[in-house]
Design a protein around this motif. Structure first.
Motif, short mmCIF file in Angstrom:
data_model
loop_
_atom_site.label_atom_id
_atom_site.label_comp_id
_atom_site.label_asym_id
_atom_site.label_seq_id
_atom_site.Cartn_x
_atom_site.Cartn_y
_atom_site.Cartn_z
N ARG A 54 7.17 -6.83 -15.53
CA ARG A 54 7.06 -7.40 -14.18
C ARG A 54 8.39 -7.94 -13.66
O ARG A 54 8.46 -8.39 -12.51
N ARG A 55 9.42 -7.91 -14.46
CA ARG A 55 10.65 -8.59 -14.07
C ARG A 55 11.23 -8.06 -12.75
O ARG A 55 11.73 -8.83 -11.93
N GLU A 56 11.19 -6.78 -12.54
CA GLU A 56 11.77 -6.23 -11.32
C GLU A 56 11.00 -6.70 -10.08
O GLU A 56 11.60 -7.07 -9.06
N SER A 57 9.67 -6.73 -10.16
CA SER A 57 8.88 -7.21 -9.02
C SER A 57 9.10 -8.69 -8.79
O SER A 57 9.14 -9.15 -7.64
N LEU A 58 9.29 -9.46 -9.85
CA LEU A 58 9.58 -10.88 -9.70
C LEU A 58 10.94 -11.09 -9.06
O LEU A 58 11.12 -11.98 -8.22
N ARG A 59 11.91 -10.27 -9.44
CA ARG A 59 13.24 -10.38 -8.85
C ARG A 59 13.20 -10.09 -7.34
O ARG A 59 13.79 -10.81 -6.54
N LYS A 60 12.45 -9.06 -6.95
CA LYS A 60 12.36 -8.72 -5.54
C LYS A 60 11.64 -9.81 -4.75
O LYS A 60 12.03 -10.13 -3.62
N ALA A 61 10.59 -10.39 -5.34
CA ALA A 61 9.88 -11.47 -4.68
C ALA A 61 10.79 -12.68 -4.49
O ALA A 61 10.76 -13.36 -3.45
N ALA A 62 11.60 -12.97 -5.50
CA ALA A 62 12.53 -14.10 -5.41
C ALA A 62 13.55 -13.88 -4.31
O ALA A 62 13.89 -14.80 -3.55
N GLU A 63 14.04 -12.67 -4.17
CA GLU A 63 15.00 -12.36 -3.11
C GLU A 63 14.37 -12.52 -1.73
O GLU A 63 15.02 -13.02 -0.80
N GLN A 64 13.10 -12.13 -1.61
CA GLN A 64 12.42 -12.31 -0.33
C GLN A 64 12.23 -13.78 0.00
O GLN A 64 12.43 -14.21 1.14
N ASP A 65 11.88 -14.58 -0.99
CA ASP A 65 11.74 -16.02 -0.77
C ASP A 65 13.07 -16.64 -0.34
O ASP A 65 13.11 -17.52 0.52
N GLN A 66 14.15 -16.17 -0.93
CA GLN A 66 15.47 -16.69 -0.55
C GLN A 66 15.78 -16.34 0.90
O GLN A 66 16.35 -17.16 1.63
N ARG A 67 15.38 -15.15 1.33
CA ARG A 67 15.61 -14.78 2.74
C ARG A 67 14.78 -15.65 3.67
O ARG A 67 15.21 -15.97 4.78
N GLN A 68 13.59 -16.02 3.22
CA GLN A 68 12.72 -16.86 4.04
C GLN A 68 13.02 -18.36 3.85
O GLN A 68 12.40 -19.19 4.53
N ARG A 69 13.92 -18.67 2.94
CA ARG A 69 14.29 -20.05 2.63
C ARG A 69 13.07 -20.89 2.29
O ARG A 69 12.86 -21.99 2.80
N THR A 70 12.27 -20.32 1.40
CA THR A 70 11.05 -21.00 0.98
C THR A 70 10.99 -21.05 -0.53
O THR A 70 11.55 -20.18 -1.21
N VAL A 71 10.34 -22.08 -1.07
CA VAL A 71 10.18 -22.25 -2.51
C VAL A 71 8.70 -22.47 -2.81
O VAL A 71 8.01 -23.22 -2.11
N PHE A 72 8.23 -21.79 -3.85
CA PHE A 72 6.84 -21.95 -4.28
C PHE A 72 6.81 -22.89 -5.48
O PHE A 72 7.44 -22.62 -6.50
N HIS A 73 6.11 -24.01 -5.33
CA HIS A 73 5.96 -24.99 -6.41
C HIS A 73 4.56 -24.87 -7.01
O HIS A 73 3.59 -24.68 -6.28
N ARG A 74 4.47 -25.07 -8.32
CA ARG A 74 3.17 -24.97 -8.98
C ARG A 74 3.02 -26.13 -9.95
O ARG A 74 3.95 -26.46 -10.70
N VAL A 75 1.83 -26.73 -9.96
CA VAL A 75 1.46 -27.73 -10.96
C VAL A 75 0.36 -27.12 -11.82
O VAL A 75 -0.69 -26.73 -11.31
N ARG A 76 0.62 -27.04 -13.12
CA ARG A 76 -0.34 -26.45 -14.05
C ARG A 76 -0.91 -27.55 -14.95
O ARG A 76 -0.17 -28.19 -15.70
N VAL A 77 -2.21 -27.77 -14.89
CA VAL A 77 -2.88 -28.73 -15.76
C VAL A 77 -3.20 -28.06 -17.09
O VAL A 77 -3.67 -26.91 -17.12
N THR A 78 -2.93 -28.75 -18.19
CA THR A 78 -3.23 -28.19 -19.51
C THR A 78 -4.07 -29.15 -20.33
O THR A 78 -4.01 -30.37 -20.16
N GLU A 79 -4.87 -28.57 -21.21
CA GLU A 79 -5.64 -29.32 -22.19
C GLU A 79 -5.30 -28.77 -23.57
O GLU A 79 -5.02 -27.59 -23.73
N GLN A 80 -5.33 -29.65 -24.56
CA GLN A 80 -5.08 -29.24 -25.95
C GLN A 80 -6.40 -29.20 -26.71
O GLN A 80 -7.25 -30.07 -26.53
#
Length: 209
Positions: free
Chosen positions: A73-99
């Motif tokens: 998936r690395r190539e698709s992730l790289r392209k998505a990151a470049e598009q976000d940079q053009r849009q000047r947007t950042v996607f933040h994620r909070v992941r809850v975990t349990e042990q």
């Protein structure tokens, strides 16, 4: 962590969307974001991602294959990151975990670590941080796009995607963005969490679905 408040989501005040309609609406709106950030809150510990070859490999018990397919998936992730940079947007994620980590979550954390290498800013929190808000059940899965649209992402009890509910009331959208941002500020970066809690683990046991 400061006092937390998660605004209640009255589904009757939102618009119910099928999975196909939710996906189409999400990406249409995401493509229009410019100089605004987005936030995602993930709570469930198990999902069935039906269109992911890597996730399917996990379900077959093929751990090496699942990780190898993530690498594809690395190539698709790289392209998505470049598009976000053009849009000047950042996607933040909070992941809850349990042990202990579920097999699904062990796999997803590998995926999230890779996403963080390209585009997303991801932090992890322990479920204890939100337990006081879950007396009546788990908090919902929520995405806030560009400060304008809020989705509750809906799943079946088994974790199968079942569409979404779209909300656009400004106070509700802002309230959830503030909630996720507060959790994010108190969370741990995915990189350090992964190295300590995920990297040392043996392959997970087969998921039966």
């Amino acid at each position: 962590m400061p006092d937390l408040y998660a605004p209640p989501l009255d589904r009757a005040r939102g618009e119910r969307l099928s999975w196909a309609d939710y996906s189409a609406d999400f990406w249409q709106r995401y493509a229009q974001i410019y100089e605004r950030d987005s936030w995602k809150f993930e709570r469930r510990q198990h999902f069935v991602e039906q269109k992911s070859p890597s996730r399917a490999a996990l379900g077959r018990g093929d751990w090496d294959g699942a990780l190898r397919l993530l690498e594809d998936r690395r190539e698709s992730l790289r392209k998505a990151a470049e598009q976000d940079q053009r849009q000047r947007t950042v996607f933040h994620r909070v992941r809850v975990t349990e042990q202990p980590l579920t097999p699904y979550l062990q796999w997803e954390l590998h995926s999230l670590r890779m996403k963080a290498e390209y585009d997303e800013i991801i932090r992890v929190i322990d479920a204890a941080h939100v337990s006081a808000l879950e007396i009546d059940g788990l908090l919902p899965e929520v995405v806030v796009l560009g400060g304008q649209t809020l989705y509750e992402v809906v799943y079946t009890d088994a974790g199968v995607p079942d569409g979404g509910i779209r909300f656009t009331e400004p106070d509700l959208v802002r309230g959830w963005e503030d909630f996720i941002r507060t959790l994010f500020e108190g969370g741990e970066d995915i990189a350090s969490y992964f190295e300590r809690e995920v990297a040392p683990l043996p392959p997970p046991q087969l998921i039966t679905e």
